[in-house]
Write a protein that holds these residues in place. Structure first.
Motif, PDB file in Angstrom:
ATOM      1  N   ASP A 148       0.686  -1.191  -0.002  1.00  0.00           N
ATOM      2  CA  ASP A 148      -0.050  -0.128  -0.094  1.00  0.00           C
ATOM      3  C   ASP A 148       0.761   1.130  -0.033  1.00  0.00           C
ATOM      4  OD1 ASP A 148      -2.054  -1.646   0.031  1.00  0.00           O
ATOM      5  OD2 ASP A 148      -3.173  -0.445   1.859  1.00  0.00           O
ATOM      6  N   GLU A 149       1.868   1.353   0.745  1.00  0.00           N
ATOM      7  CA  GLU A 149       2.672   2.615   0.836  1.00  0.00           C
ATOM      8  C   GLU A 149       3.230   2.823  -0.458  1.00  0.00           C
ATOM      9  OE1 GLU A 149       6.817   4.281   3.225  1.00  0.00           O
ATOM     10  OE2 GLU A 149       6.234   1.971   3.655  1.00  0.00           O
ATOM     11  N   ARG A 158      -4.781   7.204   7.168  1.00  0.00           N
ATOM     12  CA  ARG A 158      -3.745   8.116   7.801  1.00  0.00           C
ATOM     13  C   ARG A 158      -2.833   8.495   6.697  1.00  0.00           C
ATOM     14  NH1 ARG A 158      -2.664   5.914  12.206  1.00  0.00           N
ATOM     15  NH2 ARG A 158      -3.683   7.633  13.373  1.00  0.00           N
ATOM     16  N   ALA A 159      -2.211   7.300   6.126  1.00  0.00           N
ATOM     17  CA  ALA A 159      -1.145   7.378   4.768  1.00  0.00           C
ATOM     18  C   ALA A 159      -1.651   8.057   3.821  1.00  0.00           C
ATOM     19  CB  ALA A 159      -0.802   5.943   4.612  1.00  0.00           C
ATOM     20  N   ALA A 160      -3.068   7.707   3.213  1.00  0.00           N
ATOM     21  CA  ALA A 160      -3.502   8.459   2.244  1.00  0.00           C
ATOM     22  C   ALA A 160      -3.663   9.784   2.290  1.00  0.00           C
ATOM     23  CB  ALA A 160      -4.890   7.857   1.850  1.00  0.00           C
ATOM     24  N   ALA A 161      -3.987  10.267   3.579  1.00  0.00           N
ATOM     25  CA  ALA A 161      -4.093  11.717   3.912  1.00  0.00           C
ATOM     26  C   ALA A 161      -2.817  12.399   3.853  1.00  0.00           C
ATOM     27  CB  ALA A 161      -4.627  11.830   5.464  1.00  0.00           C
ATOM     28  N   ALA A 162      -1.719  11.619   4.279  1.00  0.00           N
ATOM     29  CA  ALA A 162      -0.195  12.007   4.204  1.00  0.00           C
ATOM     30  C   ALA A 162       0.225  12.303   2.916  1.00  0.00           C
ATOM     31  CB  ALA A 162       0.730  11.238   5.209  1.00  0.00           C
ATOM     32  N   SER A 202     -11.103  10.987  11.808  1.00  0.00           N
ATOM     33  CA  SER A 202     -10.295  10.882  12.538  1.00  0.00           C
ATOM     34  C   SER A 202      -8.664  11.168  12.355  1.00  0.00           C
ATOM     35  CB  SER A 202     -10.237   9.648  13.417  1.00  0.00           C
ATOM     36  OG  SER A 202      -9.464   8.795  12.560  1.00  0.00           O
ATOM     37  N   VAL A 203      -8.495  11.172  10.907  1.00  0.00           N
ATOM     38  CA  VAL A 203      -6.986  11.472  10.577  1.00  0.00           C
ATOM     39  C   VAL A 203      -6.940  12.766   9.831  1.00  0.00           C
ATOM     40  CG1 VAL A 203      -6.174   9.273  11.094  1.00  0.00           C
ATOM     41  CG2 VAL A 203      -7.096   9.737   8.612  1.00  0.00           C
ATOM     42  N   GLY A 204      -7.902  13.263   9.678  1.00  0.00           N
ATOM     43  CA  GLY A 204      -7.930  14.823   8.824  1.00  0.00           C
ATOM     44  C   GLY A 204      -8.436  14.613   7.424  1.00  0.00           C
ATOM     45  N   THR A 205      -9.177  13.336   7.141  1.00  0.00           N
ATOM     46  CA  THR A 205      -9.300  13.308   5.582  1.00  0.00           C
ATOM     47  C   THR A 205     -10.777  12.904   5.709  1.00  0.00           C
ATOM     48  OG1 THR A 205      -9.125  12.316   3.359  1.00  0.00           O
ATOM     49  CG2 THR A 205      -8.833  11.005   5.244  1.00  0.00           C
ATOM     50  N   SER A 206     -11.309  12.496   4.570  1.00  0.00           N
ATOM     51  CA  SER A 206     -12.925  12.097   4.125  1.00  0.00           C
ATOM     52  C   SER A 206     -12.922  11.245   3.090  1.00  0.00           C
ATOM     53  CB  SER A 206     -13.652  13.446   4.107  1.00  0.00           C
ATOM     54  OG  SER A 206     -13.296  14.238   2.880  1.00  0.00           O
ATOM     55  N   VAL A 207     -14.139  10.511   3.404  1.00  0.00           N
ATOM     56  CA  VAL A 207     -14.716   9.646   2.079  1.00  0.00           C
ATOM     57  C   VAL A 207     -15.232  10.549   1.007  1.00  0.00           C
ATOM     58  CG1 VAL A 207     -16.211   7.794   1.188  1.00  0.00           C
ATOM     59  CG2 VAL A 207     -14.760   7.789   3.612  1.00  0.00           C
ATOM     60  N   THR A 208     -14.792  10.481  -0.251  1.00  0.00           N
ATOM     61  CA  THR A 208     -15.175  11.400  -1.518  1.00  0.00           C
ATOM     62  C   THR A 208     -15.930  10.558  -2.464  1.00  0.00           C
ATOM     63  OG1 THR A 208     -12.969  11.156  -2.334  1.00  0.00           O
ATOM     64  CG2 THR A 208     -13.331  13.201  -0.892  1.00  0.00           C
ATOM     65  N   TYR A 209     -16.160   9.204  -2.362  1.00  0.00           N
ATOM     66  CA  TYR A 209     -16.622   8.429  -3.134  1.00  0.00           C
ATOM     67  C   TYR A 209     -16.804   6.949  -2.753  1.00  0.00           C
ATOM     68  CZ  TYR A 209     -12.130   6.513  -4.553  1.00  0.00           C
ATOM     69  OH  TYR A 209     -10.777   5.952  -4.679  1.00  0.00           O
ATOM     70  N   VAL A 210     -17.549   6.107  -3.647  1.00  0.00           N
ATOM     71  CA  VAL A 210     -17.903   4.932  -3.069  1.00  0.00           C
ATOM     72  C   VAL A 210     -17.543   4.036  -4.365  1.00  0.00           C
ATOM     73  CG1 VAL A 210     -19.583   3.239  -2.386  1.00  0.00           C
ATOM     74  CG2 VAL A 210     -19.538   5.352  -1.571  1.00  0.00           C
ATOM     75  N   LYS A 211     -16.836   2.838  -4.286  1.00  0.00           N
ATOM     76  CA  LYS A 211     -16.650   1.910  -5.344  1.00  0.00           C
ATOM     77  C   LYS A 211     -16.929   0.477  -4.783  1.00  0.00           C
ATOM     78  CE  LYS A 211     -13.179  -0.076  -8.165  1.00  0.00           C
ATOM     79  NZ  LYS A 211     -11.641  -0.145  -8.533  1.00  0.00           N
ATOM     80  N   PRO A 212     -17.657  -0.118  -5.431  1.00  0.00           N
ATOM     81  CA  PRO A 212     -18.015  -1.564  -4.944  1.00  0.00           C
ATOM     82  C   PRO A 212     -16.863  -2.435  -5.196  1.00  0.00           C
ATOM     83  CG  PRO A 212     -20.019  -0.605  -5.845  1.00  0.00           C
ATOM     84  CD  PRO A 212     -19.118   0.283  -6.285  1.00  0.00           C
ATOM     85  N   HIS A 213     -16.614  -3.308  -4.669  1.00  0.00           N
ATOM     86  CA  HIS A 213     -15.597  -4.415  -4.723  1.00  0.00           C
ATOM     87  C   HIS A 213     -16.031  -5.814  -5.279  1.00  0.00           C
ATOM     88  CE1 HIS A 213     -12.217  -7.064  -3.594  1.00  0.00           C
ATOM     89  NE2 HIS A 213     -13.185  -7.704  -3.418  1.00  0.00           N
ATOM     90  N   GLY A 214     -15.166  -6.264  -6.009  1.00  0.00           N
ATOM     91  CA  GLY A 214     -15.319  -7.645  -6.729  1.00  0.00           C
ATOM     92  C   GLY A 214     -16.639  -8.019  -7.027  1.00  0.00           C
ATOM     93  N   ALA A 215     -17.077  -9.149  -6.603  1.00  0.00           N
ATOM     94  CA  ALA A 215     -18.347  -9.685  -7.066  1.00  0.00           C
ATOM     95  C   ALA A 215     -19.533  -8.449  -7.110  1.00  0.00           C
ATOM     96  CB  ALA A 215     -18.932 -10.894  -6.471  1.00  0.00           C
ATOM     97  N   LEU A 216     -19.521  -7.778  -5.988  1.00  0.00           N
ATOM     98  CA  LEU A 216     -20.724  -6.780  -5.873  1.00  0.00           C
ATOM     99  C   LEU A 216     -20.654  -5.806  -7.004  1.00  0.00           C
ATOM    100  CD1 LEU A 216     -23.098  -5.360  -4.410  1.00  0.00           C
ATOM    101  CD2 LEU A 216     -21.275  -4.209  -2.946  1.00  0.00           C
ATOM    102  N   TYR A 217     -19.230  -5.419  -7.366  1.00  0.00           N
ATOM    103  CA  TYR A 217     -18.978  -4.238  -8.542  1.00  0.00           C
ATOM    104  C   TYR A 217     -19.707  -5.063  -9.817  1.00  0.00           C
ATOM    105  CZ  TYR A 217     -16.135  -1.507 -11.452  1.00  0.00           C
ATOM    106  OH  TYR A 217     -15.758  -0.673 -12.545  1.00  0.00           O
TER     107      TYR A 217
END
Length: 260
Positions: free
Chosen positions: A29-30, A58-62, A108-123
């Motif tokens: 991920d890093e 936290r890492a995404a926000a940074a 809690s880490v100073g960012t926000s959810v800005t979109y939604v993407k279903p995963h895998g079989a749901l997608y």
């Protein structure tokens, strides 16, 4: 065979988002956060623990990377890649639960959810499964209708979401083969996942600059996508992502998150 030589292409006005599925406890991920502009963060139903989701946000926000909620079926054993015939009301509740949990963690880490993407079989299911598509759409409407739904470019679900008043983000895939109908080739079939970095990079450049992809049977597809998914859990994922990002740079394509 494609190659990554894009020196003869210049499309400086073109911009594309690069996204990756992260927070799943697999892959690097890093490293991916240094390449992509949007992070589809697992919400714990198919993968990820609260601690992993917190660390990923936290890492995404940074890194200045946008966070999206990667919602799925409650299928940890199958990594969310098995269809589940869930009642629409229950599926809506599952989606609301997952988004809400990630929203709290992101805040809690100073960012926000800005979109939604279903995963895998749901997608894949909601591309044509109207009852489940409507259940996902209902969840986003009940949250105020402001979170964009990221989904397969050209698919009926994006039209249904748009007709319901939701913003949408059309997505294509860097390392997945397409059927002539514009859907993804199932992972159980040969050739469904591309593994050569140069092929993947050239494919993305062609998609972004010309709106064209070659399907698995060799026919041409027209695909208009605002975001391209770089899977973070496949072998060679970081190498593929780096080559894609570099190929886009050489082609004069800007990389930025959506919504912009």
């Amino acid at each position: 065979m494609y190659n990554a030589d894009v020196s003869g292409i210049t499309h400086s006005a073109v911009t594309v988002d690069l996204n990756a599925d992260l927070g799943e406890g697999v892959g690097d991920d890093e490293a991916m956060l240094g390449i992509v502009t949007s992070a589809n963060v697992a919400c714990g139903f198919h993968a990820g623990t609260p601690a992993e989701l917190l660390a990923t946000c936290r890492a995404a926000a940074a890194a200045g990377v946008r966070v999206g909620a990667q919602v799925s079926y409650p299928d940890r054993q199958g990594f969310g890649r098995r269809f589940m015939d869930i009642a629409p009301a229950e599926l809506t509740a599952d989606i609301l639960y997952q988004i809400g949990a990630l929203q709290a963690i992101a805040k809690s880490v100073g960012t926000s959810v800005t979109y939604v993407k279903p995963h895998g079989a749901l997608y894949n299911s909601i591309v044509h499964h109207e009852r489940q598509a409507d259940a996902v759409i209902r969840a986003l409407l009940e949250l105020g209708g402001t979170l964009p739904l990221m989904g397969l470019a050209g698919s009926p679900v994006l039209h249904r979401a748009g007709d319901a008043g939701l913003p949408v983000i059309a997505e294509a895939f860097a390392d997945r083969a397409y059927t002539p109908e514009g859907t993804l080739v199932p992972r159980t079939e040969a050739g469904a996942v591309l593994t050569d970095s140069a092929t993947i990079a050239r494919r993305v450049v062609d998609l972004v600059t010309s709106g064209s992809l070659t399907s698995i049977d060799g026919s041409d597809l027209r695909i208009e996508a605002e975001s391209v998914c770089l899977h973070g859990d496949t072998p060679g994922a970081v190498r593929h992502a780096r080559e894609v990002r570099e190929a886009l740079r050489r082609a004069g394509v800007s990389v930025a998150s959506v919504p912009r």
